[in-house]
Enzyme design. Structure first.
Site, mmCIF file in Angstrom:
data_model
loop_
_atom_site.group_PDB
_atom_site.id
_atom_site.type_symbol
_atom_site.label_atom_id
_atom_site.label_comp_id
_atom_site.label_asym_id
_atom_site.label_seq_id
_atom_site.Cartn_x
_atom_site.Cartn_y
_atom_site.Cartn_z
ATOM 1 N N GLY A 113 0.795 -1.213 0.000
ATOM 2 C CA GLY A 113 0.000 0.000 0.000
ATOM 3 C C GLY A 113 0.827 1.262 0.000
ATOM 4 N N GLY A 159 4.200 1.396 -1.545
ATOM 5 C CA GLY A 159 5.298 1.440 -2.497
ATOM 6 C C GLY A 159 5.378 0.170 -3.310
ATOM 7 N N ASP A 216 6.689 -5.271 11.149
ATOM 8 C CA ASP A 216 6.017 -6.102 10.143
ATOM 9 C C ASP A 216 6.681 -7.475 10.022
ATOM 10 O OD1 ASP A 216 4.019 -6.613 8.345
ATOM 11 O OD2 ASP A 216 4.970 -5.613 6.651
#
Length: 350
Positions: A45, A47, A164
């Protein structure tokens, strides 16, 4: 050389049409007179990532170019984004001196887009390994957990939260290293900038299902990475994504115990790692490692992993000192870029 396939979805067609890297993909034209763009590796979302070759270096090595799009246009917001990007890129460069983190080779801003050039890691993500081989045994998962915890301990000691951690962001390299990729620190900093009158907005950085509640509340801590690593272990053990599990409506805890047969000591550790409540969860990597050390002897991941990844002998396979060869190479490349850019400015001014 890879060309954009003709049967791309509209989602991917937008990348090749709207980004400079996409337009160069599969052509002989170089990006910044240096990089031959080969193919797209992924898109999120925030790059897009491409595989390229650095044609200015003798071996023409592969590299990864990440284009980050903060979606700002006002001069003040763009300048703020540029400062934050440069600051976080320097942090990534420092982290890249570790042999299990891709080395940052270069970073720069072109117009309103921000670019990172990183070392390309040959291997397979843990997500791909599960798709190829199926669920992994408790022995293997404990080893992956321990080695990734040791890596996160280094990251956390540098004051960085990954944000992440998931199977797609952990690579089993061909030389058997576990490599952690796609840090969310730069994304976090750039996503806090917009064109509003206040100049600051807030956005969630992470992956739904892997991120714990405090991260959704935009207050990630080191223990947030531990939770995400626990969900990664569930995926390795079951092949199921976190959203495939039911959860307790009162506590938010994932109901996974009936899906897996684990030794009771390891199940207790995993249960504590996966506590939605931050107060009940492990607070640090060292706490988890201590409990793991108490329950089982250490085995070499290379001996127990059933992944069939063919090792590729390179100079990087040998033991590296605290300041690795790739770190020195990256610094030399950055210095060369700096001198080259200065020379171009001098020639253009003349």
């Amino acid at each position: 050389m890879s060309f954009p396939p003709s049967n791309l979805s509209q989602f991917h067609n937008d990348v090749f049409r709207d980004t400079e890297l996409g337009q160069l993909c599969g052509t002989k034209q170089l990006f910044r007179d240096r990089y031959l763009v080969l193919r797209m590796l992924g898109r999120g979302g925030f790059g897009v990532t491409f595989l390229a070759r650095d044609l200015r270096l003798p071996a023409k090595p592969f590299c990864v170019i990440k284009q980050l799009c903060p979606r700002v246009s006002e001069a003040k917001a763009l300048e703020t984004a540029r400062r934050r990007f440069q600051r976080e890129a320097k942090t990534l460069a420092a982290l890249g001196s570790h042999s299990q983190i891709p080395c940052l080779l270069d970073y720069f801003v072109v117009g309103e887009d921000f670019y990172l050039v990183q070392e390309y890691i040959r291997g397979a993500t843990l997500a791909r390994l599960v798709r190829r081989q199926g669920c992994q045994s408790e022995v293997i998962v404990k080893r992956i957990l321990r080695e990734t915890l040791l890596l996160l301990d280094y990251v956390h000691q540098q004051g960085v939260i990954h944000r992440d951690v998931k199977p797609q962001n952990i690579i089993l390299a061909q030389d058997r290293r576990l490599v952690l990729i796609d840090f969310g620190a730069v994304k976090q900093e750039l996503m806090q900038i917009d064109n509003s009158s206040k100049g600051v907005t807030t956005h969630f950085v992470g992956t739904v299902g892997f991120a714990p509640p405090e991260q959704f509340a935009l207050r990630p801590v080191y223990a947030s990475d531990i939770y995400a690593l626990g969900v990664t272990c569930l995926y390795l053990l079951t092949g199921k994504a976190p959203l495939d599990f039911k959860s307790d409506r009162a506590t938010g805890e994932l109901k996974w115990q009936d899906r897996i047969e684990l030794s009771r000591p390891f199940a207790r550790i995993l249960e504590k790692i996966l506590k939605p409540s931050l107060a009940e969860r492990y607070q640090s990597v060292q706490e988890v490692l201590r409990d793991l050390e108490r329950m089982s002897p250490q085995n070499d991941l290379n001996q127990c992993m059933n992944a069939q990844v063919t090792p590729r002998k390179t100079p990087q396979d040998s033991p590296t000192p605290p300041r690795s060869e790739k770190a020195r190479l990256a610094e030399a490349i950055r210095d060369w870029n700096k001198r080259h850019n200065q020379e171009r400015l001098i020639h253009s001014s003349n």
